[in-house]
Write a protein that holds these residues in place. Structure first.
Motif, short mmCIF file in Angstrom:
data_model
loop_
_atom_site.label_atom_id
_atom_site.label_comp_id
_atom_site.label_asym_id
_atom_site.label_seq_id
_atom_site.Cartn_x
_atom_site.Cartn_y
_atom_site.Cartn_z
N ALA A 1 70.45 25.82 -25.73
CA ALA A 1 69.13 25.25 -26.03
C ALA A 1 69.21 24.27 -27.18
O ALA A 1 68.47 23.30 -27.23
CB ALA A 1 68.15 26.37 -26.36
N GLY A 2 70.11 24.55 -28.12
CA GLY A 2 70.20 23.69 -29.29
C GLY A 2 70.67 22.29 -28.96
O GLY A 2 70.50 21.36 -29.75
N ASP B 1 60.22 22.74 -35.24
CA ASP B 1 60.66 21.53 -34.56
C ASP B 1 60.81 21.72 -33.05
O ASP B 1 61.28 20.84 -32.35
CB ASP B 1 61.99 21.05 -35.16
CG ASP B 1 63.11 22.07 -35.01
OD1 ASP B 1 62.89 23.11 -34.36
OD2 ASP B 1 64.22 21.82 -35.54
N THR C 1 62.85 23.73 -31.50
CA THR C 1 64.17 24.23 -31.12
C THR C 1 64.24 25.72 -31.45
O THR C 1 63.38 26.26 -32.14
CB THR C 1 65.28 23.49 -31.88
OG1 THR C 1 65.24 23.89 -33.26
CG2 THR C 1 65.10 21.98 -31.76
N SER D 1 55.37 26.58 -28.51
CA SER D 1 56.06 27.37 -29.54
C SER D 1 55.18 28.50 -30.07
O SER D 1 55.67 29.58 -30.41
CB SER D 1 56.47 26.47 -30.71
OG SER D 1 57.36 25.46 -30.29
N LYS E 1 67.57 17.65 -26.81
CA LYS E 1 67.06 16.74 -27.83
C LYS E 1 65.67 17.14 -28.27
O LYS E 1 64.81 17.45 -27.47
CB LYS E 1 67.03 15.31 -27.27
CG LYS E 1 67.06 14.25 -28.38
CD LYS E 1 67.34 12.91 -27.77
CE LYS E 1 67.64 11.88 -28.83
NZ LYS E 1 67.94 10.57 -28.26
N SER E 2 65.43 17.16 -29.58
CA SER E 2 64.16 17.60 -30.13
C SER E 2 63.39 16.43 -30.68
O SER E 2 63.94 15.39 -31.04
CB SER E 2 64.44 18.61 -31.26
OG SER E 2 63.30 18.77 -32.04
#
Length: 303
Positions: free
Chosen positions: A293-294, A161, A163, A217, A297-298
């Motif tokens: 980082a979490g 995702d 994240t 990623s 917004k993803s």
């Protein structure tokens, strides 16, 4: 960069049931493939109720039943693989969670059976597997009781995702695909929550952003595992539905899961409960950087 592709043993839960032998087969094949020790673990409670006494019959204690299950499992592995795999059998008193987490503290993976129950009861059991992965600190592979070796075992799928939750899952998935000399399918699913700009085509905008996210990623891992052939799969389905759909075409699905004492991860829980193939739960251990980082917004909500 953390490492989930460890060099420790493969640990497998033994419960004494006939169906459990297929789970042991999976773990044995994995240990044989990577040249690792196979550790067979049976937990038991000293306070388990005994069978009613009958004349001339002395019921076995929980410890004796655990030992008997381990002897059967060892004989099964030796019959299947001979002495090609180094074996260790351990029976320990305590809860399933405590015993398995302790046994797997230095393992490359822990292998357990998927619950045969259906509906809400399976979700409850799956939550226990997520908690086990968080406590064990290593990937937990949940194997359906119907598992059998097939040509699909060379294909691995992983859900990402964008994240930090995906980082350990990606590394483990690349390592598995490389070891199997197979293909890695990278799944990114779910429409973004934010609305596109007025002059953007919604579908094209989502595809462009998703493709960029995948490239960002995957870059560190494609250079580290250059022999792995990667296929990208973008889907507008909900993440859990996309992963379950893909599980019919691969031999292993890898999902990231939150760490902590009580991991709350609805996407991972629903995915694991409904998979048709073995699924690896790879816990994400949040660091100070990860917490920051979490909060970003993803494109794919994970909880």
């Amino acid at each position: 960069m953390s490492s989930w592709n460890r060099t420790g043993p493969v640990v497998v839960e033994v419960d004494g049931s006939a169906e459990n032998l297929r789970v042991i087969d999976y773990a044995s094949a994995e240990a044989l493939r990577v040249g690792a020790e196979l550790v067979l673990v049976a937990s038991y409670s000293a306070h388990s109720p005994s069978a009613p006494a009958t004349p001339g019959y002395a019921p076995k204690t929980p410890a004796e039943l655990a030992d008997a299950a381990l002897r059967t499992a060892v004989a099964h592995v030796r019959h299947r693989d001979g002495y090609a795999t180094e074996l260790l059998a351990v029976a320990e008193e305590g809860s399933r969670l405590r015993v398995l987490a302790h046994a797997a503290r230095n393992a490359r993976m822990l292998v357990v059976a998927r619950s045969p129950k259906r509906g809400p009861q399976r979700l409850v059991h799956t939550q226990a597997d997520l908690t086990l992965a968080a406590r064990a600190g290593c990937p937990v592979v949940v194997v359906p009781l119907s598992w059998r070796p097939s040509l699909l075992d060379r294909k691995v799928a992983v859900g990402i995702d964008g994240t930090p939750l995906s980082s350990e899952a990606l590394e483990f998935a690349f390592g598995q695909a490389a070891g199997r000399e197979g293909v890695l399918v990278v799944v990114h699913a779910g429409l973004p929550a934010e609305r596109p700009f007025a002059d953007e085509d919604p579908e094209c905008s989502w595809i462009s952003r998703a493709d960029y996210l995948l490239s960002e990623s995957l870059d560190p891992w494609t250079s580290r595992f250059p022999t792995v052939k990667v296929t990208r799969f973008l889907s507008s389905r909900p993440p859990a539905a996309a992963l379950v759909h893909e599980s019919a075409e691969v031999g292993l699905v890898v999902v990231g899961s939150h760490g902590g004492p009580l991991p709350i991860d609805p996407v991972a829980r629903r995915s694991v409960a409904a998979m048709t193939c073995p699924v690896a739960i790879v816990p994400h251990h949040v660091t100070g950087t990860g917490r920051t980082a979490g909060r970003v917004k993803s494109a794919v909500p994970t909880h």
